[in-house]
Design a protein around this motif. Structure first.
Motif, PDB file in Angstrom:
ATOM      1  N   GLU A   1      43.856   5.318  11.529  1.00  0.00           N
ATOM      2  CA  GLU A   1      44.459   4.380  12.626  1.00  0.00           C
ATOM      3  C   GLU A   1      45.004   3.014  11.275  1.00  0.00           C
ATOM      4  O   GLU A   1      44.649   3.040  10.349  1.00  0.00           O
ATOM      5  CB  GLU A   1      43.376   3.856  12.871  1.00  0.00           C
TER       6      GLU A   1
ATOM      7  N   ARG B   1      39.154   6.712  13.947  1.00  0.00           N
ATOM      8  CA  ARG B   1      39.342   7.434  12.557  1.00  0.00           C
ATOM      9  C   ARG B   1      39.650   6.595  12.086  1.00  0.00           C
ATOM     10  O   ARG B   1      39.615   4.863  12.010  1.00  0.00           O
ATOM     11  CB  ARG B   1      41.395   7.326  13.118  1.00  0.00           C
TER      12      ARG B   1
ATOM     13  N   CYS C   1      37.894  -0.134   5.732  1.00  0.00           N
ATOM     14  CA  CYS C   1      38.533   0.461   5.897  1.00  0.00           C
ATOM     15  C   CYS C   1      38.537   1.476   4.897  1.00  0.00           C
ATOM     16  O   CYS C   1      37.456   1.629   4.035  1.00  0.00           O
ATOM     17  CB  CYS C   1      40.258  -0.976   5.307  1.00  0.00           C
TER      18      CYS C   1
ATOM     19  N   GLU D   1      39.947   9.779  19.179  1.00  0.00           N
ATOM     20  CA  GLU D   1      40.187   8.158  19.785  1.00  0.00           C
ATOM     21  C   GLU D   1      40.776   7.378  17.864  1.00  0.00           C
ATOM     22  O   GLU D   1      40.462   7.723  17.147  1.00  0.00           O
ATOM     23  CB  GLU D   1      38.694   7.736  20.239  1.00  0.00           C
ATOM     24  N   GLN D   2      41.421   6.603  18.308  1.00  0.00           N
ATOM     25  CA  GLN D   2      41.849   5.480  17.952  1.00  0.00           C
ATOM     26  C   GLN D   2      40.839   5.316  16.813  1.00  0.00           C
ATOM     27  O   GLN D   2      41.027   5.254  15.580  1.00  0.00           O
ATOM     28  CB  GLN D   2      43.078   5.022  18.277  1.00  0.00           C
ATOM     29  N   LYS D   3      39.901   4.399  17.775  1.00  0.00           N
ATOM     30  CA  LYS D   3      38.472   4.014  16.945  1.00  0.00           C
ATOM     31  C   LYS D   3      38.015   4.408  16.488  1.00  0.00           C
ATOM     32  O   LYS D   3      37.064   4.011  15.049  1.00  0.00           O
ATOM     33  CB  LYS D   3      37.895   2.924  17.843  1.00  0.00           C
TER      34      LYS D   3
ATOM     35  N   GLY E   1      50.209   7.507  10.642  1.00  0.00           N
ATOM     36  CA  GLY E   1      48.644   7.305  10.647  1.00  0.00           C
ATOM     37  C   GLY E   1      48.164   8.726  12.259  1.00  0.00           C
ATOM     38  O   GLY E   1      47.077   8.791  11.794  1.00  0.00           O
ATOM     39  N   GLU E   2      48.926   8.592  13.230  1.00  0.00           N
ATOM     40  CA  GLU E   2      48.264   8.950  14.641  1.00  0.00           C
ATOM     41  C   GLU E   2      49.023  10.940  13.324  1.00  0.00           C
ATOM     42  O   GLU E   2      47.504  11.386  14.042  1.00  0.00           O
ATOM     43  CB  GLU E   2      49.513   8.753  15.672  1.00  0.00           C
TER      44      GLU E   2
ATOM     45  N   LYS F   1      52.689   3.485  12.301  1.00  0.00           N
ATOM     46  CA  LYS F   1      51.465   3.769  13.266  1.00  0.00           C
ATOM     47  C   LYS F   1      51.363   4.741  13.056  1.00  0.00           C
ATOM     48  O   LYS F   1      50.674   5.859  13.316  1.00  0.00           O
ATOM     49  CB  LYS F   1      51.821   3.155  14.546  1.00  0.00           C
TER      50      LYS F   1
ATOM     51  N   LYS G   1      40.468   3.262   8.688  1.00  0.00           N
ATOM     52  CA  LYS G   1      40.673   2.739   8.759  1.00  0.00           C
ATOM     53  C   LYS G   1      42.135   2.322   7.793  1.00  0.00           C
ATOM     54  O   LYS G   1      41.338   2.504   6.993  1.00  0.00           O
ATOM     55  CB  LYS G   1      40.626   2.076   9.767  1.00  0.00           C
TER      56      LYS G   1
ATOM     57  N   GLU H   1      46.907  -0.247  10.797  1.00  0.00           N
ATOM     58  CA  GLU H   1      46.697  -1.358  10.907  1.00  0.00           C
ATOM     59  C   GLU H   1      47.979  -2.428   9.922  1.00  0.00           C
ATOM     60  O   GLU H   1      47.850  -2.838   8.887  1.00  0.00           O
ATOM     61  CB  GLU H   1      45.271  -2.171  11.471  1.00  0.00           C
TER      62      GLU H   1
END
Ligand code: DQA
Length: 150
Positions: free
Chosen positions: A51, A7, A74, A3-5, A45-46, A42, A9, A53
């Motif tokens: 993630e 990962r 971060c 899930e993105q959250k 990053g994936e 982005k 940041k 930002e």
């Protein structure tokens, strides 16, 4: 897929006038827009399990506050402070708050231009600096952070 959250940041901060990329002195800064750079970061990053930002501001205080908000949240900072590179003790002091890899990035080679661009207020506190590789520098910076935190 993670899930993105979940990962780590990475915050990417773009300073003043970088919102004009594509239109701004393309012979120096190229034709890629900031939205295109951020979309590329982005996507990369994936692939790297991060993630990414992105944040852009033309205001010194807003940049300081965004960097402050990265404290404890971060895993890395990529920052092109643009003109604030050469002037801002406030941005330097905010970067000093962070306990994570920091990569300073410039599209152009700041050492090949006017003398006033050769001084960076954050070069000596950054983990690394990339200057003169154009847009590709941002992607290398993200790969560098992925390696450092893995
Ligand atoms: C820049 C270089 C700075 O000197 C300039 O003020 C910028 C962009 C670069 O990416 O090459 O705005 O940081």
């Amino acid at each position: 897929m993670t899930e993105q959250k979940d990962r780590p940041k990475v915050l990417i901060v773009h300073g003043p006038n970088l919102n004009m990329l594509g239109k701004r002195e393309p012979e120096i800064y190229g034709s890629t827009t900031l939205d295109e750079i951020d979309a590329g970061l982005k996507e990369l990053g994936e692939k790297l399990g991060l993630e990414a930002e992105s944040f852009q501001s033309n205001h010194e205080g807003a940049i300081v506050e965004k960097i402050q908000s990265a404290m404890g949240t971060c895993s890395g900072l990529i920052i092109n402070p643009a003109a604030y590179t050469h002037t801002s003790i406030a941005v330097r002091d905010a970067v000093l708050l962070l306990d994570c890899p920091v990569i300073e990035i410039h599209l152009s080679n700041i050492y090949k231009r006017e003398a006033f661009r050769r001084k960076s207020m954050i070069a000596d506190i950054a983990t690394a600096q990339i200057s003169g590789l154009g847009v590709h520098g941002y992607y290398l910076a993200l790969e560098g952070i992925a390696k450092m935190i893995s």
